[in-house]
Design a protein around this motif. Structure first.
Motif, mmCIF file in Angstrom:
data_model
loop_
_atom_site.group_PDB
_atom_site.id
_atom_site.type_symbol
_atom_site.label_atom_id
_atom_site.label_comp_id
_atom_site.label_asym_id
_atom_site.label_seq_id
_atom_site.Cartn_x
_atom_site.Cartn_y
_atom_site.Cartn_z
ATOM 1 N N ASP A 543 0.828 -1.209 0.000
ATOM 2 C CA ASP A 543 0.000 0.000 0.000
ATOM 3 C C ASP A 543 0.862 1.258 0.000
ATOM 4 N N ILE A 544 1.929 1.243 0.815
ATOM 5 C CA ILE A 544 2.820 2.409 0.916
ATOM 6 C C ILE A 544 3.510 2.646 -0.428
ATOM 7 N N LEU A 545 4.010 1.564 -1.040
ATOM 8 C CA LEU A 545 4.697 1.685 -2.334
ATOM 9 C C LEU A 545 3.734 2.205 -3.402
ATOM 10 N N TYR A 546 2.511 1.763 -3.352
ATOM 11 C CA TYR A 546 1.525 2.240 -4.337
ATOM 12 C C TYR A 546 1.325 3.748 -4.208
ATOM 13 N N LYS A 547 1.207 4.220 -2.941
ATOM 14 C CA LYS A 547 1.018 5.650 -2.723
ATOM 15 C C LYS A 547 2.240 6.450 -3.164
ATOM 16 N N LEU A 548 3.391 5.791 -3.170
ATOM 17 C CA LEU A 548 4.625 6.466 -3.605
ATOM 18 C C LEU A 548 4.840 6.314 -5.112
ATOM 19 N N GLY A 549 3.887 5.689 -5.815
ATOM 20 C CA GLY A 549 3.951 5.600 -7.267
ATOM 21 C C GLY A 549 4.651 4.361 -7.797
ATOM 22 N N ASP A 550 5.127 3.492 -6.938
ATOM 23 C CA ASP A 550 5.824 2.288 -7.395
ATOM 24 C C ASP A 550 4.801 1.151 -7.475
ATOM 25 N N LYS A 576 -6.119 -7.975 -8.341
ATOM 26 C CA LYS A 576 -6.861 -8.124 -9.591
ATOM 27 C C LYS A 576 -6.823 -6.847 -10.446
ATOM 28 N N HIS A 577 -7.021 -5.695 -9.771
ATOM 29 C CA HIS A 577 -7.102 -4.435 -10.527
ATOM 30 C C HIS A 577 -5.819 -3.615 -10.466
ATOM 31 N N LYS A 578 -4.825 -4.139 -9.723
ATOM 32 C CA LYS A 578 -3.508 -3.491 -9.640
ATOM 33 C C LYS A 578 -3.622 -2.050 -9.150
ATOM 34 N N ARG A 579 -4.452 -1.878 -8.154
ATOM 35 C CA ARG A 579 -4.623 -0.558 -7.581
ATOM 36 C C ARG A 579 -5.006 -0.686 -6.106
ATOM 37 N N TYR A 580 -4.835 0.424 -5.390
ATOM 38 C CA TYR A 580 -5.082 0.444 -3.938
ATOM 39 C C TYR A 580 -6.562 0.631 -3.650
#
Length: 582
Positions: A543-550, A576-580
């Motif tokens: 989740d943290i990496l997603y918020k940082l754009g990775d 499944k949707h590759k999003r947070y």
């Protein structure tokens, strides 16, 4: 213990009812004066009333019995038995002054009746007047018309109570002539001699008892105790040796020699005797366990450890299923740091008996520490709360075991019971119960109640690690009071910079505050220090990496979390949707 022969202050009065009316000739009736006839009628009526009183006395209706006796006295005030029965009832009712007055009247009317005098002695005893009671008994015993020796022990006791030791000794000597040499009489005489600082006489009495009952270890030990308490260790040893020379198979005396040699600072000899005692199957288990426990408390040395190993072997051999033996062997293993072995002994002890709460508590504590399956712990905590429902600690253990199995309603019941019984007596226990109770409330969805419970714990201890962590984490999940949550989690990671759980909590609080870079730094440390990261830790990092754009690395960590414990319900959607999702 004083041999006492109780005095039974009761008297059986035989009354003969008139079954028929005696017919007297008219001339006799004419010769009987009016006054005589009246007196005879009163005596007959008094007799009938007395019988009624006796009847109600037997039925234990003492109020009604007293009423009939009193009426009987009214019609025949010269009958001693009536006064005696009334005194007996008043004595039962603890109306001692009135009872004494009536008993004295009975004696005045019939001074030869010993039971009336015994009633007076009993009343004096109840009035805490031993001297007066003794005087009454002494007067009875001075009457040689019949054997009154049965009262000698009571007389001795009364002299003792009135601190008249010389007369008490004389009475005990007389009792010994009557009953022979018995333990209770000797013990009483020894107490008097010791109070008079006459040790030699006390010792002579003890030896006399031993000589009268050869081979009885109890009497030897009694004398040894007197000698030991008066610093006559060598003399005590001689008494024991003399008895063992004739009767060598006395394990209680081996234990006595163990104690005496220890007192003389002769450990090798002392240990030899205690080994002999433990090897004897007839020595009481309670004594063996007590001595083993005492040695266990001594300073650890190689000699002491070797001795305990040998004694433990004897205990296992002779008492393999005794619950107290198994319990002390568990203590022994625990003292050596062998916690798994200790738990085996504790559980074996409990299988034999569930009556020792100390062993049960030790077992439960070790089971939590050894991370035994919580269902097994719960099986034992339920035995504990059933057997010792007044112990709040056991309700706490039970609630904790149930909470770990997600039996939240049952956990709440047990934990609240622990608080109810504890009633602020043990603040440390109260704090622990409240901590578990807060988690239980949160699991039941009662979040505000959980938070207020956490506040109570922090009032007691602002640095409670469990509460600081859980409270901060649950606040972050609610996105509530995040600054407060940050302060709590920050306090933990400052004190425990390598604790993966606390680092994870702090990272998640920072995440909810939008401080993603800081969150990443702490989450990386959490994964570094955790040997086997949980699913939620991998998910959080994703989740943290997603918020940082990775997004690529985020997906990789979400997939790592897949199939592990404690992940969120959105994990599959994230993959499944590759999003947070939140």
């Amino acid at each position: 213990m004083t041999l006492r022969i109780p005095i039974y202050f009761a008297c059986t009065i035989t009354c003969i009812l008139l079954c028929s009316i005696l017919v007297v000739d008219s001339s006799a009736q004419e010769r009987m004066s009016k006054k005589q006839r009246k007196k005879q009628e009163k005596e007959i009526l008094a007799s009938r009333l007395f019988v009624e009183g006796q009847k109600y006395m037997m039925l234990e209706d003492f109020d009604r019995a007293f009423f009939y006796f009193d009426k009987s006295r009214f019609y025949n005030p010269s009958e001693a038995a009536v006064y005696f029965k009334m005194a007996e009832i008043l004595t039962r009712a603890n109306q001692l002054d009135k009872a004494l007055e009536l008993a004295r009247q009975a004696v005045e009317l019939d001074g030869d009746n010993k039971y009336y005098k015994l009633m007076i002695a009993e009343i004096y005893s109840k009035q805490k007047k031993p001297k007066e009671a003794a005087d009454v008994l002494k007067s009875l015993m001075d009457d040689k018309t019949e054997n009154q020796q049965q009262y000698i022990l009571e007389l001795a006791s009364l002299y003792l109570a009135s601190q008249d030791f010389e007369k008490a000794l004389a009475a005990l000597e007389e009792a010994e002539e009557y009953y022979g040499i018995v333990e209770q009489l000797t013990a009483q005489k020894q107490r008097i001699f010791l109070r008079q600082n006459d040790l030699e006489s006390a010792v002579m009495e003890g030896q006399k008892l031993i000589d009268a009952h050869p081979g009885n270890a109890t009497y030897v030990l009694a004398l040894v105790e007197i000698l030991f308490n008066n610093n006559r260790v060598d003399q005590a040893m001689e008494v024991v040796k003399k008895s063992l020379a004739t009767y060598p198979d006395q394990p209680e005396l081996f234990m006595a020699m163990f104690t005496l040699h220890k007192e003389k600072k002769q450990p090798a000899l002392a240990n030899d005797y205690v080994k002999r005692a433990f090897a004897h199957p007839d020595l009481e288990v309670e004594m063996k366990v007590r001595v083993f426990a005492e040695i266990l408390q001594e300073l650890k040395t190689e000699t002491r450890n070797n001795l305990l190993d040998e004694l433990a072997g004897s205990l296992k051999k002779h008492h393999p299923k005794d619950p107290t033996v198994l319990g002390i062997l568990g203590d022994f293993e625990q003292s050596k740091g062998n916690k798994a072995e200790a738990l085996v002994f504790y559980r074996a002890s409990i299988a034999e008996s569930t009556e020792n709460e100390g062993i049960i508590q030790a077992a439960i504590s070790l089971m939590f520490e050894q991370q035994i399956d919580f269902s097994e712990i719960e099986a034992l905590t339920e035995i504990a709360v059933e057997g010792f429902p007044e112990r709040p600690e056991f309700w706490f253990f039970d609630g904790t075991a149930k909470l770990a199995q997600k039996k939240y309603a049952a956990s709440r019941e047990s934990l609240e019971k622990a608080l109810e019984i504890n009633q602020d007596k043990n603040r440390q226990l109260e704090m622990m119960v409240l901590g578990q109770l807060g988690d239980t409330y949160h699991s039941l969805g009662e979040k505000e109640l959980a938070f207020s419970t956490y506040e109570k714990v922090l009032e007691i201890n602002p640095n409670n690690e469990h509460i600081l962590n859980n409270y901060a984490y649950f606040l972050s999940l609610e996105r509530k009071d995040l600054d407060k949550a940050k302060k709590m989690s920050e306090k933990l990671v400052t004190r425990f910079p390598k604790n993966a759980t606390y680092l994870d909590t702090h990272a998640w609080v920072l995440f909810q505050l939008g401080l993603y870079e800081d969150a990443k730094k702490y989450m990386e440390k959490a994964l570094e220090y955790q040997l086997e990261p949980s699913g939620v830790m991998y998910e959080h990092f994703g989740d943290i990496l997603y918020k940082l754009g990775d997004e690529k690395q985020a997906l990789a960590y979400w997939k790592k979390a897949e199939g592990l414990d404690e992940t969120s319900k959105f994990l599959s959607e994230k993959i499944k949707h590759k999003r947070y999702y939140e």
